[in-house]
Enzyme design. Structure first.
Site, mmCIF file in Angstrom:
data_model
loop_
_atom_site.group_PDB
_atom_site.id
_atom_site.type_symbol
_atom_site.label_atom_id
_atom_site.label_comp_id
_atom_site.label_asym_id
_atom_site.label_seq_id
_atom_site.Cartn_x
_atom_site.Cartn_y
_atom_site.Cartn_z
ATOM 1 C CG HIS A 128 1.757 -2.646 -13.587
ATOM 2 N ND1 HIS A 128 1.641 -2.635 -14.962
ATOM 3 C CD2 HIS A 128 0.554 -2.220 -13.110
ATOM 4 C CE1 HIS A 128 0.425 -2.223 -15.301
ATOM 5 N NE2 HIS A 128 -0.250 -1.964 -14.200
ATOM 6 N NE ARG A 137 0.483 9.678 -11.525
ATOM 7 C CZ ARG A 137 -0.160 8.517 -11.685
ATOM 8 N NH1 ARG A 137 -1.336 8.492 -12.262
ATOM 9 N NH2 ARG A 137 0.364 7.395 -11.241
ATOM 10 C CD GLU A 193 -4.022 -4.402 -16.245
ATOM 11 O OE1 GLU A 193 -4.681 -4.822 -15.272
ATOM 12 O OE2 GLU A 193 -3.739 -3.201 -16.422
ATOM 13 C CD GLU A 195 -4.261 -8.072 -12.743
ATOM 14 O OE1 GLU A 195 -4.826 -8.355 -11.665
ATOM 15 O OE2 GLU A 195 -4.495 -7.034 -13.394
ATOM 16 C CG ASP A 227 -7.786 -6.471 -15.150
ATOM 17 O OD1 ASP A 227 -8.931 -6.439 -15.620
ATOM 18 O OD2 ASP A 227 -7.292 -5.533 -14.486
ATOM 19 C CD GLN A 234 -6.638 1.542 -17.553
ATOM 20 O OE1 GLN A 234 -6.285 0.764 -18.435
ATOM 21 N NE2 GLN A 234 -6.039 1.593 -16.370
ATOM 22 C CB THR A 343 -0.114 -5.524 -14.379
ATOM 23 O OG1 THR A 343 -1.416 -5.199 -14.832
ATOM 24 C CG2 THR A 343 0.731 -6.002 -15.538
HETATM 25 MN MN MN Z 1 -5.501 -5.190 -13.372
#
Ligand code: MN
Length: 407
Positions: A128, A137, A193, A195, A227, A234, A343
């Site tokens: 992830h 990036r 997400e 999780e 999540d 974000q 994640t």
């Molecule tokens: Mn998270």
């Protein structure tokens, strides 16, 4: 093991599981243990004296959350588990009181199992972190610290809700791709997400770090965790201090806490960490767990499509390392605190734990069974996450963590 309670084939809640939750009985929040399609009402059991010899104060079950019971410690958790296992496999006192203390689980309203004082989210799946890094990036996906510290941030505990609670699409500030100034509006990039989270069962005092060899003793059990994330909010806000309003509008958990004891048979080989981590994060033995994970998307009034299948065993950083790292500076953790994994993505595309990755930043479409497509979550969509372990004919599952996105 055979039990006198009817447990349907493939039930998540076999005799080997016995997870803890809180449900509504006669308008009162009540701690219980799930088995098959039934719930054992722990307060009702305590009231008729069934737990009198287990060595802890059974009035903890009068509480509307499990924190007081969890605070009784590992000896209490083990004693109750051993008692229930024994009583469910023989015709004894629990059987005798069954009509008073056992209720139907199907249709029971489940509530938050613990009061969560503090919540931390890690970022511990290398797949992830690399996927997201590549999108944000491209030249520098995995930052230099990532393989040395289990990266995490302090999240918001107040907005953690139990499965079934709808989530309203958040509004916020964002910077559209070609704009020169930010705008305010509803998020257009609602995401999930995939999780899991663990719950602290034993506190540590401020200033007293938890050694890695003792870290798992501080964990009571685990839940499935979604999540929810607004990617556009974000993306604009995360520099330089990390996630904030793109995250704290809601996180969902599955209602049943599966204990570490129930998960014990499902330990599996840990992921090899290269380069070697600093000594305080080095451990021995297997600290990963083989837990199957699945994400379903159900459009309003339509059928579900499985959009991802993953496994908890892919985690680069394990729970013991996360907990030890969290306390290494003396930070104190309390009973009921929740630590989410980050994640959980696998290597293959179908195992990615977010739509951001599945649609590769919104560039590719995710096909649904009804012929429609998604890049992110639409209003009216329900996201359901399931988790289960299976080995040697034993199944230990978590049930569902689901939530519907409202406009
Ligand atoms: Mn998270």
């Amino acid at each position: 093991m055979n039990t006198w309670i009817d447990v349907p084939t493939n039930s998540d809640f076999s005799i080997y599981n016995l997870p803890y939750g809180v449900f509504l009985r006669d308008d009162k929040l009540t701690p219980g243990v799930a088995i098959g399609d039934s719930i054992i009402d722990l307060n009702a059991c305590a009231k008729v004296g069934l737990f009198a010899d287990l060595g802890f104060e059974t009035s903890v079950f009068e509480s509307d959350v499990l924190n007081d019971f969890i605070a009784c410690g590992k000896s209490a958790w083990s004693a109750l588990r051993a008692y229930l296992t024994a009583q469910l496999t023989v015709v004894g006192t629990l059987y005798e009181f069954r009509e008073k203390v056992i209720v139907n689980r199907l249709g029971a309203k489940m509530c938050m199992p613990v009061k969560v004082g503090d919540y931390t989210d890690f970022y511990s799946s290398i797949e992830h972190a690399t996927n997201v890094g590549k999108m944000f990036r491209p030249d520098n996906p995995l930052l230099p610290n990532w393989k040395h510290i289990p990266v995490g941030y302090h999240g918001r505990a107040s907005s953690i809700v139990v499965s079934g609670t709808p989530i309203t699409r958040p509004s916020g500030q964002m910077m559209p791709p070609d704009a020169t100034a930010p705008i305010f509006g509803k998020s257009k990039r609602m995401d999930l997400e995939l999780e899991m989270a663990f719950i602290i069962g034993k506190p540590n005092a401020l200033g007293e770090p938890v050694d890695i060899d003792n870290a798992e003793d501080h964990i009571f059990g685990k839940v499935v965790f979604n999540d929810w994330s607004a990617r556009d909010i974000q993306k604009w806000e995360y520099v330089p201090l990390g996630p904030f309003l793109g995250k704290n509008f809601g996180s969902s958990i599955s209602p049943w806490i599966v204990t570490m004891e129930a998960l014990e048979p499902f330990r599996c080989e840990s992921v090899k960490q290269d380069p070697e981590v600093l000594p305080y994060l080095q451990y021995s033995g297997n600290k990963n767990f083989d837990i199957n994970l699945e994400v379903g998307l159900t459009p309003e009034g339509d059928e579900e499509t499985t959009i991802a299948e993953s496994n908890f065993k892919y985690m680069y950083w394990n729970m013991a390392q996360q907990l030890t790292h969290h306390t290494v500076n003396g930070c104190n953790l309390n009973v009921g605190d929740m630590m989410a994994s980050g994640t959980i993505s696998g290597k293959e595309k179908g195992s990615f734990g977010s739509m951001l990755e599945l649609s590769w930043g919104g560039k590719e479409t995710i096909e649904l069974n009804n012929g429609k497509t998604r890049t992110f979550i639409d209003d009216g969509d329900t996201i359901t996450i399931r988790a289960w372990c299976e080995k040697d004919g034993k199944r230990v599952g978590f049930g569902e963590c689901s939530g519907k996105i409202l406009p």
